[in-house]
Scaffold this active site. Structure first.
Site, short mmCIF file in Angstrom:
data_model
loop_
_atom_site.label_atom_id
_atom_site.label_comp_id
_atom_site.label_asym_id
_atom_site.label_seq_id
_atom_site.Cartn_x
_atom_site.Cartn_y
_atom_site.Cartn_z
N CYS A 77 6.94 1.20 9.72
CA CYS A 77 6.47 1.15 11.10
C CYS A 77 5.23 2.01 11.27
CB CYS A 77 7.55 1.65 12.04
SG CYS A 77 9.08 0.75 11.90
N ARG A 101 0.64 -1.06 5.76
CA ARG A 101 1.90 -0.36 5.53
C ARG A 101 3.09 -1.30 5.49
NH1 ARG A 101 1.06 5.06 6.30
NH2 ARG A 101 3.27 5.39 6.39
N TRP A 103 8.70 -2.52 11.25
CA TRP A 103 9.29 -3.04 10.02
C TRP A 103 10.80 -2.99 10.28
CZ3 TRP A 103 12.45 -1.20 5.97
CH2 TRP A 103 12.39 -1.93 4.77
N ASN A 159 9.01 5.58 15.21
CA ASN A 159 9.20 5.38 13.77
C ASN A 159 10.39 6.23 13.33
OD1 ASN A 159 6.88 3.91 13.74
ND2 ASN A 159 5.68 5.37 12.52
N GLY A 160 11.16 5.74 12.37
CA GLY A 160 12.30 6.53 11.88
C GLY A 160 13.61 5.84 12.26
N GLU A 187 6.32 0.14 -15.30
CA GLU A 187 5.32 0.08 -14.23
C GLU A 187 4.61 -1.29 -14.22
OE1 GLU A 187 4.79 1.61 -11.67
OE2 GLU A 187 2.75 1.11 -11.08
N LYS A 211 4.63 -3.84 -11.11
CA LYS A 211 3.40 -4.35 -10.48
C LYS A 211 3.48 -5.87 -10.41
CE LYS A 211 2.18 -1.69 -8.92
NZ LYS A 211 2.49 -0.26 -8.92
N GLU A 216 6.21 -7.15 -7.85
CA GLU A 216 6.02 -6.92 -6.41
C GLU A 216 4.88 -7.74 -5.83
OE1 GLU A 216 5.20 -2.82 -5.25
OE2 GLU A 216 4.13 -2.48 -7.10
N HIS A 260 19.52 -5.50 -27.59
CA HIS A 260 20.87 -5.09 -27.20
C HIS A 260 21.35 -5.85 -25.96
CE1 HIS A 260 21.00 -1.94 -30.21
NE2 HIS A 260 19.76 -1.59 -29.83
N LYS A 288 4.38 0.28 2.74
CA LYS A 288 3.59 1.21 1.94
C LYS A 288 4.28 2.55 1.80
CE LYS A 288 0.16 2.70 -0.45
NZ LYS A 288 0.24 2.38 -1.89
C1 F6R Z 1 5.01 0.36 -6.04
C2 F6R Z 1 5.04 1.34 -4.99
C3 F6R Z 1 6.30 2.05 -4.68
C4 F6R Z 1 6.03 3.54 -4.41
C5 F6R Z 1 7.31 4.24 -3.92
C6 F6R Z 1 7.10 5.73 -3.74
O1 F6R Z 1 3.75 -0.16 -6.25
O2 F6R Z 1 4.05 1.57 -4.36
O3 F6R Z 1 7.23 1.88 -5.69
O4 F6R Z 1 5.56 4.12 -5.58
O5 F6R Z 1 7.72 3.67 -2.71
O6 F6R Z 1 6.11 5.99 -2.81
P1 F6R Z 1 5.39 7.40 -2.76
O7 F6R Z 1 4.65 7.59 -4.01
O8 F6R Z 1 4.47 7.30 -1.57
O9 F6R Z 1 6.45 8.42 -2.58
#
Ligand code: F6R
Length: 612
Positions: A2, A27, A79, A105-106, A486, A490, A493, A509, A607
């Site tokens: 949000c 976000r 959100w 927010n929250g 990672e 990527k 997502e 395994h 985000k």
């Molecule tokens: C993936 C991604 C998320 C963040 C995770 C932690 O591309 O962006 O997996 O890495 O939500 O977020 P931060 O680093 O802001 O604590």
């Protein structure tokens, strides 16, 4: 997640609010709304979907002169957590009189109890949200002083909030409050803005006040008056935002993600600036605050983070053990406080977070503090909650990361973890020669990344075959194992391809049962003491018909079995994690582009994840 924007000042509020919401779109959200005050009334519009739909509604339903009249307003992107993304659930929510509007927010944890109490008094709720309970509670306490009513209501509330509230009866004022959910006030010339994220206000002012938990502020066009929940005045400094307005623009790239991938030579350079001591083969990290004595006394490093930040921590784990001979471990932040962690005053807990607002990482910081551990933040967003609560730490200086998929934050995190490991290593047992050699390798990072970026077109070609598949594997060993995780993260997502990252030896395994002819298997086979083993694992996949995409070291043994090859320059295996990750970011980007995915705002993602 949000987003909140508020405006009071000399300009018309509506375009400022809509502009701010657009800045927060990255976000992740699913509905939006705004309320403005016009004379003695509040006018509200809400819409499901994009901010552009809300803007269309404003144009269609509000006369032009209202859109440009000087008014106070608050706005929100939601959100969904409590209740589906519908217009009724979108913010701003109203009290029973309809003369007060609130954005939040929250999560309000005791909203059911508040709701039940209010319903017993005759309130009829218009939404399924936790937020409406707070809006109605404020209305219950309102006796002509909005700040007093907000404080009275918040004293009843349990949970996390960042809120902004306006009343039809108090023109020119916004009340904002925070506990656990960030809010920043932008202080301009004859105007103030409110935002949950500074990127929403950077085009208006760089002067900001970060609210602390428990703060309640009365904001007008030319004053900010802060108290705590007991009405005691609080003093907060005005800080200067570091980044330029252009940092939150696409700057000619099709997507923020592509721009951020290409920014990495510079963002890593910024992370290293002034921190590498090439003469002594060590790093200078004043933010770590560890003196020689403390370094020797350290018994363990525990890194906590989520998602991509967790993967960065996993690379750090290898670096700390190898370079500093220091037991290290990485724990998902979400698990940390629930397992009654074994940490004490000789353990250094490093909280890794791009946003500095991730709820689970913040909770882990608080738990580690309670247990008496040393705490450090490895954060990108300056002034964020984790940065402030950890007290000491190292900033990434990567600039705003707008794309939901994290790229430059990951490479910045790994770069800083390498510096930390180098510094700790040199303070403990790493030889000067090895220190000098490694420092020189780390200094090459910007050029190593550039070498990968130059292969953009070739990587786009590799993406063509991958884009046709629905499943993929990513394999690596040692520090390349987290890079494989990672790379898979990527890809899944942003392209919605089901991708799994595995330790190369683990495939046989179990997961190898999933291999089908033609399935893409990305193998991280750079120069390292175990490269032959990794190539052996790639052979096992090839023998089952997989299509092998190998990330290899330039000039090294190119796997004859590879169907596609992406080269990274020859460098230390720990340092190689960064150019390899960049190659995988580009691969995921091009696959997602070819599949027509909404790259910067993938479905269901936000985000910064400010709920547990
Ligand atoms: C993936 C991604 C998320 C963040 C995770 C932690 O591309 O962006 O997996 O890495 O939500 O977020 P931060 O680093 O802001 O604590």
């Amino acid at each position: 997640m949000c987003g909140i924007v508020g405006y009071v000042g000399r300009h018309a509020a509506t375009p400022v609010l809509l502009g701010g919401l657009r800045r927060l779109e990255y976000r992740g959200y699913d509905s939006a709304g705004l309320s403005v005050q016009d004379g003695k009334e509040l006018l509200t519009l809400r819409a499901v979907g994009k901010v552009s739909r809300l803007a269309d509604k404003v144009r269609a339903e509000w006369p032009e002169e209202l859109q440009t009249r000087r008014v106070v307003g608050i706005a929100h992107t939601r959100w969904a957590t409590h209740g589906a993304p519908t217009e009724a659930n979108a913010h701003p929510h109203a009290d029973a009189s309809g003369r007060i509007r609130l954005v939040h927010n929250g999560i309000i944890e005791n909203y059911r109890a508040i709701r039940a109490k209010l319903e017993a008094k005759g309130h009829v709720f218009a939404s399924e949200t936790d937020t409406e309970a707070v809006a109605r509670l404020v209305g219950e306490y309102y006796k002509g002083d909005l700040r007093k009513a907000v404080i009275a209501a918040l004293r009843q509330v349990e949970g996390a909030y960042g809120i902004a509230v306006i009343s039809a009866d108090e023109p020119g004022r916004i009340i904002v409050a925070r506990k656990g959910s960030p809010l920043v006030i932008g202080v301009g010339e004859g105007e103030c803005l409110i935002a949950s994220d500074p990127s929403a206000l950077i085009s208006h002012t760089r002067r900001v006040i970060y609210l602390d938990d428990g703060d309640v502020a009365l904001v007008t066009a030319d004053s900010v008056d802060i108290t705590d929940l007991n009405h005691a005045p609080m003093d907060r400094d005005v800080a200067e935002l570091e980044f330029e307005p252009g940092a939150v623009e696409k700057g000619g790239y099709d997507h923020f993600m592509l721009k951020e991938i290409h920014e990495q030579p510079e963002s890593v350079r910024n992370a290293l600036r002034g921190r590498l001591d090439l003469l002594n083969g060590t790093a200078v990290l004043s933010g770590m605050g560890t003196g020689a004595r403390e370094l020797l006394d350290l018994q363990r490093i525990v890194m906590v983070g989520c998602g991509t930040s967790l993967h960065a921590g996993m690379v750090g784990d290898f670096a700390f053990e190898e370079l500093a001979a220091l037991p290290a471990e990485v724990q998902p932040a979400a698990e940390f406080r629930y397992r009654n962690p074994l940490v004490d005053g000789r353990d250094l807990v490093v909280a890794i977070s791009q946003s500095g607002e991730t709820a689970d990482t913040l909770a882990a910081v608080r738990e580690a503090k309670d247990k008496g551990a040393m705490i450090m933040g490895l954060v990108n967003v300056v002034g964020s909650t984790i940065a402030r609560e950890t007290g000491r730490g190292v900033y990434l200086h990567a600039g705003p990361e707008i794309s939901v998929a994290s790229t430059k934050a990951f490479t910045g995190q790994v770069a800083v973890l390498l510096l930390m490991a180098l510094k700790l290593g040199r303070g403990r047992r790493l030889s000067r020669e090895r220190g000098l050699a490694l420092a020189a390798e780390i200094a090459r990072l910007p050029e190593l990344i550039e070498a990968v970026l130059r292969q953009d077109a070739a990587i786009a070609k590799v993406a063509e075959s991958m884009a046709k598949h629905e499943h993929a594997f990513f394999l690596g060993r040692g520090p390349m194992h987290p890079v494989a995780l990672e790379g898979a993260l990527k890809l899944k997502e942003i392209s919605y391809i089901h991708a799994e990252g595995y330790h190369a030896a683990e495939l046989k395994h179990g997961p190898i049962a999933l291999l089908t002819p033609g399935m893409p298997v990305v193998v991280l086979a750079n120069r390292s003491p175990v490269v032959d083993k990794t190539l052996g694992n790639a052979e096992e996949c090839k023998a089952r018909g997989a299509r092998i995409i190998a990330i290899v070291t330039e000039g090294g043994p190119v796997a004859a079995i590879a169907d596609d090859v992406i080269q990274i320059p020859d460098c230390d295996p720990l340092v190689a994690t960064i150019p390899a990750a960049v190659a995988l970011q580009l691969l995921a980007y091009h696959v997602a582009r070819l599949r027509g995915c909404p790259i910067d705002q993938p479905r269901n993602l936000a985000k910064s994840v400010t709920v547990e």
